[in-house]
Motif scaffolding. Structure first.
Motif, PDB file in Angstrom:
ATOM      1  N   LYS A  93       4.676 -13.090   8.022  1.00 48.09           N
ATOM      2  CA  LYS A  93       3.221 -13.058   8.052  1.00 48.09           C
ATOM      3  C   LYS A  93       2.692 -12.233   6.880  1.00 48.09           C
ATOM      4  CE  LYS A  93       2.882 -13.563  13.066  1.00 48.09           C
ATOM      5  NZ  LYS A  93       2.371 -12.972  14.315  1.00 48.09           N
ATOM      6  N   LYS A  94       1.713 -12.777   6.191  1.00 52.37           N
ATOM      7  CA  LYS A  94       1.140 -12.090   5.048  1.00 52.37           C
ATOM      8  C   LYS A  94       0.028 -11.148   5.481  1.00 52.37           C
ATOM      9  CE  LYS A  94       2.177 -15.813   1.823  1.00 52.37           C
ATOM     10  NZ  LYS A  94       1.635 -16.751   0.816  1.00 52.37           N
ATOM     11  N   LYS A  95       0.012  -9.993   4.883  1.00 54.31           N
ATOM     12  CA  LYS A  95      -1.006  -8.996   5.178  1.00 54.31           C
ATOM     13  C   LYS A  95      -2.007  -8.955   4.034  1.00 54.31           C
ATOM     14  CE  LYS A  95       1.231  -7.492   8.877  1.00 54.31           C
ATOM     15  NZ  LYS A  95       0.723  -7.549  10.232  1.00 54.31           N
TER      16      LYS A  95
ATOM     17  N   ASN B 268      -3.901  -6.297   3.559  1.00 54.52           N
ATOM     18  CA  ASN B 268      -4.113  -4.898   3.222  1.00 54.52           C
ATOM     19  C   ASN B 268      -3.247  -4.508   2.035  1.00 54.52           C
ATOM     20  OD1 ASN B 268      -3.884  -1.971   3.290  1.00 54.52           O
ATOM     21  ND2 ASN B 268      -5.039  -2.140   5.208  1.00 54.52           N
ATOM     22  N   ARG B 269      -3.845  -3.945   0.969  1.00 58.23           N
ATOM     23  CA  ARG B 269      -3.097  -3.568  -0.219  1.00 58.23           C
ATOM     24  C   ARG B 269      -2.073  -2.483   0.076  1.00 58.23           C
ATOM     25  NH1 ARG B 269      -7.665  -3.304  -5.044  1.00 58.23           N
ATOM     26  NH2 ARG B 269      -8.227  -5.530  -4.997  1.00 58.23           N
ATOM     27  N   ILE B 270      -2.417  -1.578   0.992  1.00 59.01           N
ATOM     28  CA  ILE B 270      -1.487  -0.494   1.338  1.00 59.01           C
ATOM     29  C   ILE B 270      -0.224  -1.077   1.956  1.00 59.01           C
ATOM     30  CG2 ILE B 270      -1.153   1.544   2.779  1.00 59.01           C
ATOM     31  CD1 ILE B 270      -4.104   2.146   2.481  1.00 59.01           C
ATOM     32  N   THR B 271      -0.402  -2.089   2.801  1.00 68.04           N
ATOM     33  CA  THR B 271       0.751  -2.736   3.433  1.00 68.04           C
ATOM     34  C   THR B 271       1.659  -3.356   2.385  1.00 68.04           C
ATOM     35  OG1 THR B 271      -0.553  -3.208   5.414  1.00 68.04           O
ATOM     36  CG2 THR B 271       1.480  -4.470   5.101  1.00 68.04           C
ATOM     37  N   TYR B 272       1.044  -4.022   1.388  1.00 64.31           N
ATOM     38  CA  TYR B 272       1.845  -4.614   0.323  1.00 64.31           C
ATOM     39  C   TYR B 272       2.608  -3.551  -0.454  1.00 64.31           C
ATOM     40  CZ  TYR B 272      -0.025  -9.319   0.844  1.00 64.31           C
ATOM     41  OH  TYR B 272      -0.336 -10.569   1.314  1.00 64.31           O
TER      42      TYR B 272
ATOM     43  N   VAL C 278       3.627  -0.640   0.658  1.00 64.33           N
ATOM     44  CA  VAL C 278       4.719  -0.139   1.495  1.00 64.33           C
ATOM     45  C   VAL C 278       5.882  -1.118   1.494  1.00 64.33           C
ATOM     46  CG1 VAL C 278       5.398   0.430   3.857  1.00 64.33           C
ATOM     47  CG2 VAL C 278       3.224   1.266   2.947  1.00 64.33           C
ATOM     48  N   LEU C 279       5.561  -2.412   1.627  1.00 65.37           N
ATOM     49  CA  LEU C 279       6.608  -3.421   1.616  1.00 65.37           C
ATOM     50  C   LEU C 279       7.348  -3.437   0.280  1.00 65.37           C
ATOM     51  CD1 LEU C 279       4.823  -6.425   3.403  1.00 65.37           C
ATOM     52  CD2 LEU C 279       6.640  -4.969   4.310  1.00 65.37           C
TER      53      LEU C 279
END
Length: 279
Positions: free
Chosen positions: A89-91, A93-97, A99-100
């Motif tokens: 699943k794509k997020k 949120n830039r912060i999530t990207y 972190v990934l």
């Protein structure tokens, strides 16, 4: 397969365990990474190789993949994957990207370190499934089980499973009837084998002995076999592994067989390569 190992496949270690169990039963290797791809544990689309499917079927006591499909109720895959992984699943949120991305980078560093450790370091596990010249075994059962042989009618010469012309040979050094002679200082690079009667030096016995030696010579030429040799009473009462031997056709004749060593070790993870050592 999960029922066979008594465990669900949830973690990376579970797949390592499954890979080990498959090797213990079949003596053929399939990596945990391949198993992860087939299960969909790794988010990769793969086309399973037929050899991998056959091996998994044999682990479950079927002859091959077709036999499993016929008797087990499965059907052969008709797309690019054995299992279709769930999409990531794509997020938004830039912060999530971020972190990934950091997690992926850390994973790559760990994978690179693991790879380098395998390439440049020698660990005890790397030698776990290799038999080396000089290894000793108290009984023939101790080394036969390494090849998956548990009920040998003739423990001195049973064939490897799936390799009828590669036998596990357990001769006795300087046997009074079968002989088996060679240079002990070099761990018998050449073994001379011939038959003579223990007693009764009569003419009829001599003729019978000559006939037996001649028959064994022609049989050895016909079968063109390899011998994984565990010699008894060479250094002590144990069986000592000497290596892989094949018939020296130039030196053998109807009076004696000459076996020459062509390998000093056997990799139990890859027995198929032994076929390349035959004449």
């Amino acid at each position: 397969m999960e029922a066979a190992v008594g465990k669900k496949m949830h973690t990376a270690r579970d797949f390592d365990l499954l890979s080990e169990r498959i090797f213990e039963k079949t003596h053929q290797n399939i990596s945990s990474t391949t198993l992860k791809r087939l299960y969909g544990y790794l988010q990769e689309s793969v086309t399973p190789r037929r050899a991998s499917l056959d091996l998994l079927a044999q682990f479950l006591d079927y002859a091959d993949w077709d036999d499993y499909c016929e008797k087990g109720g499965a059907s052969a895959p008709d797309d690019t994957t054995l299992y279709t992984p769930a999409p990531v699943k794509k997020k938004g949120n830039r912060i999530t990207y971020a972190v990934l991305a950091l997690v992926a980078f850390a994973f790559l560093l760990i994978a690179a370190a693991f790879f380098l450790s395998k390439v440049y370091q020698t660990t005890p596990d790397q030698d776990k499934y290799v038999i080396h010249q000089g290894d000793r075994f108290a009984t023939y059962g101790d080394y036969l089980k390494l090849f998956g042989i548990y009920d040998a009618g003739e423990p001195w010469g049973p064939p490897l499973p799936h390799h009828p012309n590669i036998i596990v040979w357990g001769p006795e050094y300087q046997h009074p009837q079968w002989h088996n002679e060679g240079d002990t200082a070099q761990m018998l690079p050449i073994i001379r084998e011939y038959y003579t009667p223990i007693q009764d030096p009569s003419e009829s016995t001599r003729l019978l002995t000559n006939t037996l030696n001649e028959q064994r010579y022609h049989a050895a030429l016909r079968f063109n076999e390899l011998r994984l040799t565990f010699m008894k009473n060479l250094k002590d009462t144990n069986f000592v592994f000497l290596g892989v031997y094949r018939l020296n056709k130039a030196q053998s004749d109807t009076t004696s067989l000459v076996w020459e060593r062509v390998a000093d070790a056997v990799d139990l993870n890859n027995l198929n390569y032994l076929e390349q050592l035959r004449n």
